[in-house]
Design a protein around this motif. Sequence first.
Motif, short mmCIF file in Angstrom:
data_model
loop_
_atom_site.label_atom_id
_atom_site.label_comp_id
_atom_site.label_asym_id
_atom_site.label_seq_id
_atom_site.Cartn_x
_atom_site.Cartn_y
_atom_site.Cartn_z
N TYR A 1 1.24 5.16 9.15
CA TYR A 1 0.28 6.28 9.61
C TYR A 1 -1.09 5.94 9.35
CZ TYR A 1 1.48 6.26 4.64
OH TYR A 1 1.57 5.91 3.09
N ASN A 2 -1.38 4.60 8.88
CA ASN A 2 -2.68 4.35 8.62
C ASN A 2 -3.20 3.13 9.20
OD1 ASN A 2 -1.47 2.53 7.03
ND2 ASN A 2 -2.33 2.98 4.97
N GLY A 3 -2.58 2.62 10.43
CA GLY A 3 -2.85 1.33 10.81
C GLY A 3 -4.02 1.73 12.05
N ASN A 4 -4.13 2.66 12.78
CA ASN A 4 -5.25 2.93 13.77
C ASN A 4 -6.37 3.11 13.08
OD1 ASN A 4 -3.39 2.90 15.74
ND2 ASN A 4 -2.83 4.74 15.52
N LEU A 5 -7.42 2.45 13.15
CA LEU A 5 -8.70 2.52 12.71
C LEU A 5 -9.70 2.33 13.92
CD1 LEU A 5 -8.64 0.43 9.36
CD2 LEU A 5 -8.84 2.93 9.61
N ALA A 6 -10.66 3.27 14.06
CA ALA A 6 -11.73 3.07 15.10
C ALA A 6 -12.74 2.09 14.56
CB ALA A 6 -12.39 4.50 15.43
N PRO A 7 -13.80 1.57 15.12
CA PRO A 7 -15.00 0.75 14.65
C PRO A 7 -15.67 1.63 13.73
CG PRO A 7 -14.93 0.75 16.94
CD PRO A 7 -13.96 1.96 16.52
N ASN A 8 -15.69 0.82 12.37
CA ASN A 8 -16.30 1.34 11.00
C ASN A 8 -15.62 2.29 10.17
OD1 ASN A 8 -18.77 0.15 11.58
ND2 ASN A 8 -19.60 1.64 13.13
N ALA A 9 -14.20 2.80 10.87
CA ALA A 9 -13.55 3.64 10.00
C ALA A 9 -12.73 2.72 9.03
CB ALA A 9 -12.46 4.08 10.73
N SER A 10 -12.33 3.40 7.89
CA SER A 10 -11.60 2.83 6.76
C SER A 10 -10.35 3.52 6.40
CB SER A 10 -12.47 2.85 5.55
OG SER A 10 -13.74 1.95 5.72
N THR A 11 -9.48 2.94 5.79
CA THR A 11 -8.42 3.42 4.97
C THR A 11 -8.02 2.81 3.75
OG1 THR A 11 -5.89 4.26 5.35
CG2 THR A 11 -6.47 1.99 5.94
N THR A 12 -7.09 3.18 2.92
CA THR A 12 -6.72 2.71 1.71
C THR A 12 -5.60 2.58 1.14
OG1 THR A 12 -6.87 4.62 0.38
CG2 THR A 12 -9.23 3.77 0.75
N PHE A 13 -5.23 1.69 0.35
CA PHE A 13 -3.88 1.42 -0.04
C PHE A 13 -4.02 1.10 -1.53
CE2 PHE A 13 -2.94 -3.22 -0.34
CZ PHE A 13 -3.89 -3.50 0.41
N GLY A 14 -2.93 1.04 -2.34
CA GLY A 14 -3.09 0.57 -3.71
C GLY A 14 -1.60 0.06 -4.30
N PHE A 15 -1.94 -0.69 -5.58
CA PHE A 15 -0.93 -1.42 -6.00
C PHE A 15 -0.90 -1.57 -7.40
CE2 PHE A 15 -3.74 -4.88 -4.50
CZ PHE A 15 -3.67 -5.53 -5.47
N GLN A 16 0.16 -1.88 -8.00
CA GLN A 16 0.26 -1.96 -9.61
C GLN A 16 0.70 -3.35 -9.74
OE1 GLN A 16 1.23 1.32 -11.90
NE2 GLN A 16 1.99 0.41 -13.49
N VAL A 17 0.09 -4.23 -10.86
CA VAL A 17 0.81 -5.36 -11.32
C VAL A 17 1.16 -5.13 -12.80
CG1 VAL A 17 -0.19 -7.68 -11.39
CG2 VAL A 17 -0.96 -6.18 -9.45
N SER A 18 1.92 -6.15 -13.16
CA SER A 18 2.21 -6.42 -14.58
C SER A 18 1.80 -7.82 -14.99
CB SER A 18 3.78 -6.34 -14.84
OG SER A 18 4.17 -5.04 -14.53
N ARG A 19 1.41 -7.91 -15.91
CA ARG A 19 0.78 -9.01 -16.56
C ARG A 19 1.19 -9.56 -17.87
NH1 ARG A 19 -5.73 -7.45 -16.32
NH2 ARG A 19 -5.37 -5.92 -18.20
N PRO A 20 0.87 -10.94 -18.26
CA PRO A 20 1.22 -11.27 -19.69
C PRO A 20 0.51 -10.69 -20.71
CG PRO A 20 1.03 -13.34 -18.34
CD PRO A 20 0.56 -12.11 -17.45
N ASN A 21 1.03 -10.03 -21.85
CA ASN A 21 0.27 -9.30 -22.62
C ASN A 21 -1.21 -10.42 -23.05
OD1 ASN A 21 1.26 -7.03 -23.82
ND2 ASN A 21 2.75 -8.22 -24.73
N GLY A 22 -2.16 -9.59 -23.13
CA GLY A 22 -3.66 -10.33 -23.45
C GLY A 22 -4.12 -10.85 -22.37
N ASN A 23 -3.51 -11.32 -21.02
CA ASN A 23 -4.13 -11.68 -20.02
C ASN A 23 -5.15 -10.71 -19.42
OD1 ASN A 23 -4.48 -12.26 -17.16
ND2 ASN A 23 -3.02 -14.17 -17.60
N THR A 24 -6.46 -11.05 -19.15
CA THR A 24 -7.32 -10.13 -18.69
C THR A 24 -7.70 -10.41 -17.11
OG1 THR A 24 -9.22 -11.55 -19.23
CG2 THR A 24 -8.54 -9.93 -20.78
N GLN A 25 -7.01 -11.47 -16.45
CA GLN A 25 -7.33 -11.48 -15.11
C GLN A 25 -6.67 -10.44 -14.41
OE1 GLN A 25 -5.11 -15.59 -15.30
NE2 GLN A 25 -6.79 -16.20 -14.14
N THR A 26 -7.43 -10.52 -12.95
CA THR A 26 -7.01 -9.31 -11.96
C THR A 26 -6.68 -9.99 -10.57
OG1 THR A 26 -9.15 -8.77 -11.37
CG2 THR A 26 -7.75 -7.52 -13.13
#
Length: 554
Positions: A522-547
């Motif tokens: 449902y979000n593949g069609n984009l006119a010129p200059n149009a935007s859409t968004t998605f998101g995700f979640q990540v687990s990382r080692p305790n204390g690691n601050t990288q993204t």
Amino acid sequence: MSVRSSSFVRVLTLVGVLATFLLPATSADASAPLRTHAASRGKFIGAALATSPLSNETSYRNIAATEFNQVTAENAMKWDSTEPSQGQFNFSGADAIVNFATQNNQQVHGHTLVWHNQTPSWVQGLSATAMRTAMQNHISQVVGRYASNATVVSWDVVNEVFDDSGNLRTSFWYNTLGQSYIADAFRAARAADPDARLCINDYNTEGINAKSTAIYNLVSSLRQQNVPVDCVGFQSHLAIQYGFPGDFQQNLQRFAALGVQVRITELDVRIQTPRDATKDATQATYYRNVVNACLAVTACAGVTIWGFTDKYSWVPDTFPGQGAALIYDESYAQKPSYTAVHDALAGGTTTDPTPPTTPGTPSASSITSSSAALTWTASTDSGGSGLAGYDVYREQGATDQLLGQSTTNSISLTGLSASTQYQVYVRARDGAGNVSANSALATFTTTAGGGGPGGCTAVGTVQNQWNNGYVVQPVTVTNTGTSAITGWTVTLTLPAGHTLSGSWNAVVTVSGQTVTARNASYNGNLAPNASTTFGFQVSRPNGNTQTASGYTCA
Ligand code: G3I
């Protein structure tokens, strides 16, 4: 007092109780203690108390009594304190807290009845039938002891029942009894005290993420089944190195819409020690933001800080190298965070007349046809309310355009026009609303447009992070080409040791540390200059601050 008839009545009743039972406060003067300002706003301001300094230290007692109108036992009401052996109850610590609160016109929030920590081994070894009976008996005895005591008004019935991925925690409770222990615990608490407000409490739930959404869904489902869940507690153990959850208020509001009360139950904001003025100022901003989020949400009853002095805090033992998380230092001197909480509660009665220092000249990088990254040397704020954030403007003569806002000394600008020169400057705001002078101008020019079909960009924003995970939302996908596109593919790289734990609004595959996200149906069609968004979640080692990094779009 009955708070059961409806959530509306519950809120009104609590406000009424705060206005009359606690400190009388109508027009609080600027130097008044926190509780005076909180009561005048219809909220509580609380602290978790430890029994030992409460009995031994005059400074500790005095601050606890004068600054707060709600208290929580940091440990004294937990199972290992109240029922160390089966059927052998010990209320000495719990009673000490309740008596102190009664003497000082404070309310007590009971913490906590059913938790996987600080529960004696005799409970953990029981059979399912015996464990359920022991749980119900424990709740009956502990809640029942204070049921007729007007000081004890609420309980954390279950604590930390989800893991960070939003799955029910596989604790001994869950493993032995299944999910039904949660509803049974609430029913037992209601039976023991029909008037107490009953809460579910957890951490890493301040922003909208997998875990807070799992709690949202559980609370919604339990209430549909008439299980008596009255309130949701957001522990709020924050850390300045992980950023402030910008959707905290929005998250509180979505829970409020379920008809429950919300409350901040265990606020602290740790830093990597040692302290310095910049860290203190950032920490103050976090405290101010939390108080303001609660003030902005009618159903938010108040804010409890997990302790109040850095002399007594769980943080250094649990996170070596981190600490100084509270609003008083180890010698009971007020920190900038105290001023921030005070001024937020006082609302406009600010004690900070000093604006932040001028930010450094921004430096532009990663320039595309529609986006650019800016960084600058951070401002400092010495007035006490703390640095709140930065506004980034485009210089346009009489009416400069606000391009974006950031709580850190960098920003990713998106939605820019192709082949366009931008002159930008930054100014800083503090918690009292004071604004710095404008930084010097930086000039950059965006690149030409994508030039053909398929040109696109992807920009990921870390929305919320905690010790061992983070949420990237939104990842904004923009068609920078001159023709419409019907699909897009974004790739990005997870640092070593990071694993994907969820995603939405895209079809995602993982190979090694490379994540490939393709448009959903449902979000593949984009006119010129149009935007859409998605998101995700990540687990990382305790204390690691990288993204995650290295976003590309095709
Ligand atoms: O009482 C014993 C003492 O006899 C012994 O000599 C000493 C040696 O370590 O330990 C003492 O018990 C400690 C207890 O606090 C009381 O000080 C425990 O070791 C220690 O683990 C315990 O820590 C508490 C922690 O919960 C346990 O899970 C912290 O004080 C308390 O702040 C913390 O609070 C939790 C909330 O309940 C739930 N949300 C998270 C929050 C922070 O972890």
